[in-house]
Scaffold this motif. Structure first.
Motif, mmCIF file in Angstrom:
data_model
loop_
_atom_site.group_PDB
_atom_site.id
_atom_site.type_symbol
_atom_site.label_atom_id
_atom_site.label_comp_id
_atom_site.label_asym_id
_atom_site.label_seq_id
_atom_site.Cartn_x
_atom_site.Cartn_y
_atom_site.Cartn_z
ATOM 1 N N ASP A 150 0.825 -1.207 0.000
ATOM 2 C CA ASP A 150 0.000 0.000 0.000
ATOM 3 C C ASP A 150 0.861 1.260 0.000
ATOM 4 O OD1 ASP A 150 -2.289 -1.568 0.051
ATOM 5 O OD2 ASP A 150 -2.620 -1.319 2.208
ATOM 6 N N ALA A 151 1.902 1.282 0.828
ATOM 7 C CA ALA A 151 2.793 2.442 0.895
ATOM 8 C C ALA A 151 3.508 2.658 -0.438
ATOM 9 C CB ALA A 151 3.802 2.265 2.029
ATOM 10 N N ALA A 152 3.966 1.578 -1.066
ATOM 11 C CA ALA A 152 4.638 1.688 -2.359
ATOM 12 C C ALA A 152 3.675 2.193 -3.431
ATOM 13 C CB ALA A 152 5.229 0.337 -2.759
ATOM 14 N N ASP A 153 2.438 1.727 -3.401
ATOM 15 C CA ASP A 153 1.439 2.175 -4.384
ATOM 16 C C ASP A 153 1.146 3.658 -4.235
ATOM 17 O OD1 ASP A 153 1.248 -0.382 -5.445
ATOM 18 O OD2 ASP A 153 -0.536 -0.909 -4.268
ATOM 19 N N LEU A 205 1.849 6.622 -6.970
ATOM 20 C CA LEU A 205 0.808 7.568 -7.404
ATOM 21 C C LEU A 205 1.273 9.013 -7.213
ATOM 22 C CD1 LEU A 205 -2.312 5.712 -6.036
ATOM 23 C CD2 LEU A 205 -1.903 6.281 -8.443
ATOM 24 N N ASP A 206 1.918 9.288 -6.087
ATOM 25 C CA ASP A 206 2.482 10.623 -5.857
ATOM 26 C C ASP A 206 3.463 10.992 -6.962
ATOM 27 O OD1 ASP A 206 1.078 11.171 -3.522
ATOM 28 O OD2 ASP A 206 2.675 10.449 -2.203
ATOM 29 N N ALA A 207 4.324 10.052 -7.321
ATOM 30 C CA ALA A 207 5.325 10.300 -8.351
ATOM 31 C C ALA A 207 4.683 10.585 -9.708
ATOM 32 C CB ALA A 207 6.284 9.117 -8.453
ATOM 33 N N LEU A 208 3.515 10.007 -9.942
ATOM 34 C CA LEU A 208 2.801 10.231 -11.201
ATOM 35 C C LEU A 208 1.934 11.495 -11.165
ATOM 36 C CD1 LEU A 208 1.674 6.567 -11.961
ATOM 37 C CD2 LEU A 208 3.436 7.885 -13.160
ATOM 38 N N GLY A 209 1.882 12.139 -10.003
ATOM 39 C CA GLY A 209 1.117 13.371 -9.883
ATOM 40 C C GLY A 209 -0.354 13.188 -9.553
ATOM 41 N N TRP A 210 -0.720 12.036 -9.030
ATOM 42 C CA TRP A 210 -2.114 11.765 -8.673
ATOM 43 C C TRP A 210 -2.342 12.056 -7.192
ATOM 44 C CZ3 TRP A 210 -6.250 9.811 -11.581
ATOM 45 C CH2 TRP A 210 -5.947 9.533 -12.915
ATOM 46 N N ARG A 211 -3.493 12.658 -6.889
ATOM 47 C CA ARG A 211 -3.934 12.797 -5.499
ATOM 48 C C ARG A 211 -4.547 11.464 -5.091
ATOM 49 N NH1 ARG A 211 -6.325 17.345 -8.047
ATOM 50 N NH2 ARG A 211 -5.479 19.319 -7.333
ATOM 51 N N HIS A 212 -4.524 11.187 -3.788
ATOM 52 C CA HIS A 212 -5.136 9.936 -3.337
ATOM 53 C C HIS A 212 -5.792 10.142 -1.985
ATOM 54 C CE1 HIS A 212 -1.601 9.453 -0.770
ATOM 55 N NE2 HIS A 212 -0.876 9.726 -1.842
ATOM 56 N N ILE A 213 -6.874 9.404 -1.786
ATOM 57 C CA ILE A 213 -7.583 9.383 -0.509
ATOM 58 C C ILE A 213 -7.785 7.923 -0.137
ATOM 59 C CG2 ILE A 213 -9.796 9.813 0.611
ATOM 60 C CD1 ILE A 213 -10.082 12.321 -0.882
ATOM 61 N N VAL A 214 -7.567 7.623 1.130
ATOM 62 C CA VAL A 214 -7.855 6.294 1.662
ATOM 63 C C VAL A 214 -9.032 6.444 2.615
ATOM 64 C CG1 VAL A 214 -7.005 4.364 3.033
ATOM 65 C CG2 VAL A 214 -5.466 5.540 1.450
ATOM 66 N N ILE A 215 -10.104 5.715 2.346
ATOM 67 C CA ILE A 215 -11.261 5.697 3.225
ATOM 68 C C ILE A 215 -11.248 4.353 3.950
ATOM 69 C CG2 ILE A 215 -13.772 5.748 3.367
ATOM 70 C CD1 ILE A 215 -13.791 7.492 0.868
ATOM 71 N N TRP A 216 -11.173 4.432 5.289
ATOM 72 C CA TRP A 216 -11.117 3.222 6.099
ATOM 73 C C TRP A 216 -12.522 2.742 6.423
ATOM 74 C CZ3 TRP A 216 -6.722 0.660 6.583
ATOM 75 C CH2 TRP A 216 -5.534 1.354 6.345
ATOM 76 N N GLU A 217 -12.659 1.444 6.502
ATOM 77 C CA GLU A 217 -13.948 0.797 6.783
ATOM 78 C C GLU A 217 -14.598 1.328 8.064
ATOM 79 O OE1 GLU A 217 -15.438 -3.828 7.396
ATOM 80 O OE2 GLU A 217 -13.310 -3.332 7.545
ATOM 81 N N CYS A 218 -13.814 1.570 9.105
ATOM 82 C CA CYS A 218 -14.373 2.019 10.381
ATOM 83 C C CYS A 218 -14.728 3.505 10.382
ATOM 84 C CB CYS A 218 -13.416 1.718 11.533
ATOM 85 S SG CYS A 218 -11.905 2.689 11.491
ATOM 86 N N GLU A 219 -14.220 4.251 9.404
ATOM 87 C CA GLU A 219 -14.468 5.689 9.303
ATOM 88 C C GLU A 219 -15.203 6.016 8.010
ATOM 89 O OE1 GLU A 219 -10.478 7.145 9.462
ATOM 90 O OE2 GLU A 219 -10.300 6.828 11.616
ATOM 91 N N LEU A 220 -16.098 5.141 7.623
ATOM 92 C CA LEU A 220 -16.738 5.241 6.323
ATOM 93 C C LEU A 220 -17.522 6.543 6.145
ATOM 94 C CD1 LEU A 220 -16.797 3.473 3.829
ATOM 95 C CD2 LEU A 220 -18.858 2.418 4.678
ATOM 96 N N ASP A 221 -18.362 6.887 7.093
ATOM 97 C CA ASP A 221 -19.198 8.077 6.936
ATOM 98 C C ASP A 221 -18.373 9.356 6.891
ATOM 99 O OD1 ASP A 221 -21.517 6.556 6.828
ATOM 100 O OD2 ASP A 221 -21.811 6.624 9.002
ATOM 101 N N SER A 222 -17.408 9.497 7.778
ATOM 102 C CA SER A 222 -16.577 10.702 7.759
ATOM 103 C C SER A 222 -15.677 10.722 6.523
ATOM 104 C CB SER A 222 -15.746 10.817 9.034
ATOM 105 O OG SER A 222 -14.857 9.723 9.156
ATOM 106 N N GLY A 223 -15.233 9.551 6.069
ATOM 107 C CA GLY A 223 -14.427 9.469 4.853
ATOM 108 C C GLY A 223 -15.210 9.879 3.622
ATOM 109 N N ILE A 224 -16.463 9.451 3.544
ATOM 110 C CA ILE A 224 -17.318 9.836 2.414
ATOM 111 C C ILE A 224 -17.544 11.345 2.434
ATOM 112 C CG2 ILE A 224 -19.654 9.672 1.472
ATOM 113 C CD1 ILE A 224 -19.629 6.701 2.362
#
Length: 124
Positions: free
Chosen positions: A82-85, A89-108
């Motif tokens: 996951d860290a390597a991925d 993505l950072d190196a390619l210039g992409w933004r990323h968000i990780v939404i965790w299962e336990c924080e689903l509503d706040s992540g959405i």
């Protein structure tokens, strides 16, 4: 069998994002980590992670007592991948968000807020 695609948390995120009027691609294999949702227009990817499989550290990510060595190594490989991925993505210039299962509503909610800001920034 544990599914890797179209999980219940992922479907909840997809429904909320679609209902808010945003369109996305699914599971693009050409991007590192095969993100769950891809917003090409905003160069943003979203991962919906299960707390156990990606080791969030919350109460849902409890190490099984049986076969402890196997699970420790398995989870460590997942976390390293996951860290390597995300770094790729950072190196390619992409933004990323990780939404965790336990924080689903706040992540959405955070994702929808970011998408709204990005959309308003493009249309201005």
């Amino acid at each position: 069998k544990i599914k890797s695609k179209n999980t219940t948390p992922e479907l909840k995120v997809r429904r909320a994002v679609h209902a808010a009027g945003f369109r996305y691609s699914l599971h693009r294999k050409e991007l590192p980590g095969t993100p769950d949702l891809v917003f090409r227009r905003f160069k943003l990817v979203v991962f919906v992670h299960g707390c156990f499989w990606h080791w969030h550290g919350c109460k849902r990510s409890r190490m099984p007592a049986a076969n402890h060595d196997y699970w420790t190594a398995k989870i460590a490989r997942n976390v390293a991948r996951d860290a390597a991925d995300l770094a790729a993505l950072d190196a390619l210039g992409w933004r990323h968000i990780v939404i965790w299962e336990c924080e689903l509503d706040s992540g959405i909610a955070a994702l929808l807020e970011l998408l709204s800001v990005l959309r308003d920034g493009i249309s201005s």
